[in-house]
Write an enzyme that holds these catalytic residues in place. Structure first.
Site, mmCIF file in Angstrom:
data_model
loop_
_atom_site.group_PDB
_atom_site.id
_atom_site.type_symbol
_atom_site.label_atom_id
_atom_site.label_comp_id
_atom_site.label_asym_id
_atom_site.label_seq_id
_atom_site.Cartn_x
_atom_site.Cartn_y
_atom_site.Cartn_z
ATOM 1 N N ARG A 192 10.855 0.004 8.647
ATOM 2 C CA ARG A 192 11.402 -0.328 9.959
ATOM 3 C C ARG A 192 12.915 -0.409 9.838
ATOM 4 O O ARG A 192 13.439 -0.845 8.799
ATOM 5 C CB ARG A 192 10.890 -1.693 10.439
ATOM 6 C CG ARG A 192 9.488 -1.695 10.958
ATOM 7 C CD ARG A 192 9.368 -1.001 12.313
ATOM 8 N NE ARG A 192 8.035 -1.157 12.862
ATOM 9 C CZ ARG A 192 7.040 -0.290 12.674
ATOM 10 N NH1 ARG A 192 7.226 0.807 11.983
ATOM 11 N NH2 ARG A 192 5.855 -0.514 13.206
ATOM 12 N N HIS A 244 10.780 9.175 13.570
ATOM 13 C CA HIS A 244 9.677 8.211 13.330
ATOM 14 C C HIS A 244 8.333 8.935 13.329
ATOM 15 O O HIS A 244 7.473 8.699 14.170
ATOM 16 C CB HIS A 244 9.687 7.093 14.398
ATOM 17 C CG HIS A 244 8.862 5.899 14.006
ATOM 18 N ND1 HIS A 244 9.106 4.632 14.461
ATOM 19 C CD2 HIS A 244 7.793 5.779 13.178
ATOM 20 C CE1 HIS A 244 8.225 3.785 13.951
ATOM 21 N NE2 HIS A 244 7.409 4.468 13.163
ATOM 22 N N GLU A 275 15.517 3.044 18.548
ATOM 23 C CA GLU A 275 14.903 4.370 18.679
ATOM 24 C C GLU A 275 14.045 4.434 19.952
ATOM 25 O O GLU A 275 13.498 3.423 20.363
ATOM 26 C CB GLU A 275 14.047 4.679 17.436
ATOM 27 C CG GLU A 275 12.900 3.693 17.225
ATOM 28 C CD GLU A 275 12.096 3.957 15.960
ATOM 29 O OE1 GLU A 275 12.678 4.022 14.875
ATOM 30 O OE2 GLU A 275 10.871 4.082 16.103
ATOM 31 N N ARG A 325 0.836 -1.217 0.000
ATOM 32 C CA ARG A 325 0.000 0.000 0.000
ATOM 33 C C ARG A 325 0.866 1.260 0.000
ATOM 34 O O ARG A 325 0.646 2.188 -0.771
ATOM 35 C CB ARG A 325 -0.875 0.050 1.251
ATOM 36 C CG ARG A 325 -1.863 -1.062 1.411
ATOM 37 C CD ARG A 325 -2.556 -0.819 2.745
ATOM 38 N NE ARG A 325 -3.489 -1.856 3.107
ATOM 39 C CZ ARG A 325 -3.174 -2.897 3.864
ATOM 40 N NH1 ARG A 325 -1.949 -3.062 4.318
ATOM 41 N NH2 ARG A 325 -4.091 -3.798 4.178
ATOM 42 N N ASP A 345 13.600 7.610 8.773
ATOM 43 C CA ASP A 345 12.566 7.943 9.752
ATOM 44 C C ASP A 345 12.563 6.938 10.904
ATOM 45 O O ASP A 345 11.838 7.121 11.874
ATOM 46 C CB ASP A 345 11.198 7.951 9.055
ATOM 47 C CG ASP A 345 10.080 8.463 9.953
ATOM 48 O OD1 ASP A 345 10.289 9.485 10.636
ATOM 49 O OD2 ASP A 345 8.993 7.840 9.980
HETATM 50 C C1 8YV Z 1 3.555 5.016 14.290
HETATM 51 C C2 8YV Z 1 4.146 2.923 12.866
HETATM 52 O O1 8YV Z 1 4.597 5.941 14.180
HETATM 53 O O2 8YV Z 1 2.352 2.405 11.478
HETATM 54 C C3 8YV Z 1 3.366 2.009 12.019
HETATM 55 O O3 8YV Z 1 3.770 0.859 11.896
HETATM 56 O O4 8YV Z 1 5.211 2.640 13.309
HETATM 57 C C4 8YV Z 1 3.611 4.246 13.098
HETATM 58 O O5 8YV Z 1 2.601 4.670 12.282
HETATM 59 C C5 8YV Z 1 3.512 4.495 15.628
HETATM 60 O O6 8YV Z 1 2.801 3.361 15.845
HETATM 61 C C6 8YV Z 1 3.074 5.609 16.543
HETATM 62 O O7 8YV Z 1 3.664 5.451 17.705
#
Ligand code: 8YV
Length: 315
Positions: free
Chosen positions: A234, A281, A263, A155, A258
């Protein structure tokens, strides 16, 4: 009726805290000074875990909650949830796909533009007075018309590619199979080949044990001294030690990141590198998207406790 007891792994914005506390008896794990004692105390009552993408739910936390029924993730990535432990116990898992796709793609493209055009350094050039003292800012590199590689055309990768089409870029992608919706984009099976034919390599893969360090030294070297790596997925998808070395040795041109191993503490060597753009992030971090993510976390929990079908199940 008694509110179900849930374990909250990390903070949410205020607009999520209020409705969550209204419907559930919330135990705030992230505020507990002694996590083990906290879990020993409330674990037996926990029926759901509300977590965030990067925090997940470890096997240890899951084991401390014998009545656990569901883990609801605020994020599309659920790699930090121990799925095996959930599967073994019949614990359901949900995430927040779709609602964040556009924002993550936007930030990936913004990072490419900012890094390639030197936006951050150029702004500092104006503020510091160097423009007046030293003259024009050093010339930067063009984005439009260049070659982009998308590693993972799910996506988010698809939305990145759509945006890059607007920049007249030549687009290629790698994935486990050719995608029927990738009209006009070249399918390349090997990530090294993809990197070789890319000026900008976007990492938009869902992380799993199988994708760990998929961007390794060979991929970084194929991207090369003129290439830029952009990661909005990731940290585990990239061999971070190899990345830092490649950037230090200038075998890789630049990287916009990001996400980081460990982190929010990041490897301090990144801070000494001039050829990186570092983000905290925040790819899904807009008010609009975070509101939609919070609502979806609660919709999944509410559906589960009402005995309805889960809106966005993973397991
Ligand atoms: C968020 C994320 O930054 O969607 C994800 O997998 O890592 C993020 O959208 C996170 O979950 C917010 O703390």
């Amino acid at each position: 009726m008694m509110k179900p007891t849930i374990l909250q792994m990390g903070a949410y914005p205020d607009w999520d805290e209020a409705p969550l506390n209204q419907s559930y008896d919330v135990r705030r794990y992230f505020e507990a000074p002694d996590k083990a004692a906290f879990l020993a105390d409330c674990g037996p009552d926990i029926r759901a875990i509300a977590t965030r993408g990067e925090l997940g739910a470890s096997a240890e936390v899951i084991a401390a909650c014998p009545k656990l029924e569901i883990v609801s993730v605020y994020g599309v990535g659920y790699d930090a949830v121990d799925l095996e432990a959930c599967r073994a116990r019949g614990v359901r898992v949900t995430n927040t796909p779709d609602v964040l796709t556009g924002d993550v793609a936007d930030l990936g493209v913004a990072m490419m533009l900012a890094l390639s055009r030197g936006v951050v350094g150029a702004e500092a050039w104006v503020r510091s007075g160097e423009w007046a003292d030293k003259g024009n800012y050093p010339l930067q590199r063009r984005v439009w018309g260049r070659r982009a590689g998308i590693l993972g055309l799910g996506r988010i990768g698809f939305e990145v590619a759509k945006r890059l089409q607007g920049f007249g870029m030549e687009i290629a992608y790698s994935d486990i199979a050719e995608k029927p919706y990738a009209d006009g984009w070249s399918f390349v099976t090997d990530p090294v080949d993809l990197a070789e034919r890319s000026d900008f390599l976007f990492v938009t893969l869902a992380a799993s044990a199988g994708t760990r360090h998929i961007v390794n030294r060979a991929v970084l070297d194929a991207l090369g001294p003129e290439g830029t790596l952009i990661n909005v997925s990731r940290a585990s998808n990239i061999d971070e030690a190899a990345l830092i070395e490649a950037l230090q040795d200038k075998r890789l041109g630049a990287a916009a990141l990001d996400v980081f191993e460990g982190e929010p503490s990041i490897d301090p060597r990144f801070l000494a590198l001039p050829n990186v753009l570092l983000q905290p992030h925040q790819a899904s971090g807009t008010v609009e998207t975070r509101k939609a993510m919070g609502a979806l976390v609660r919709k999944n929990l509410d559906a589960h406790f009402a005995g309805d079908a889960l809106p966005t199940p993973v397991l």
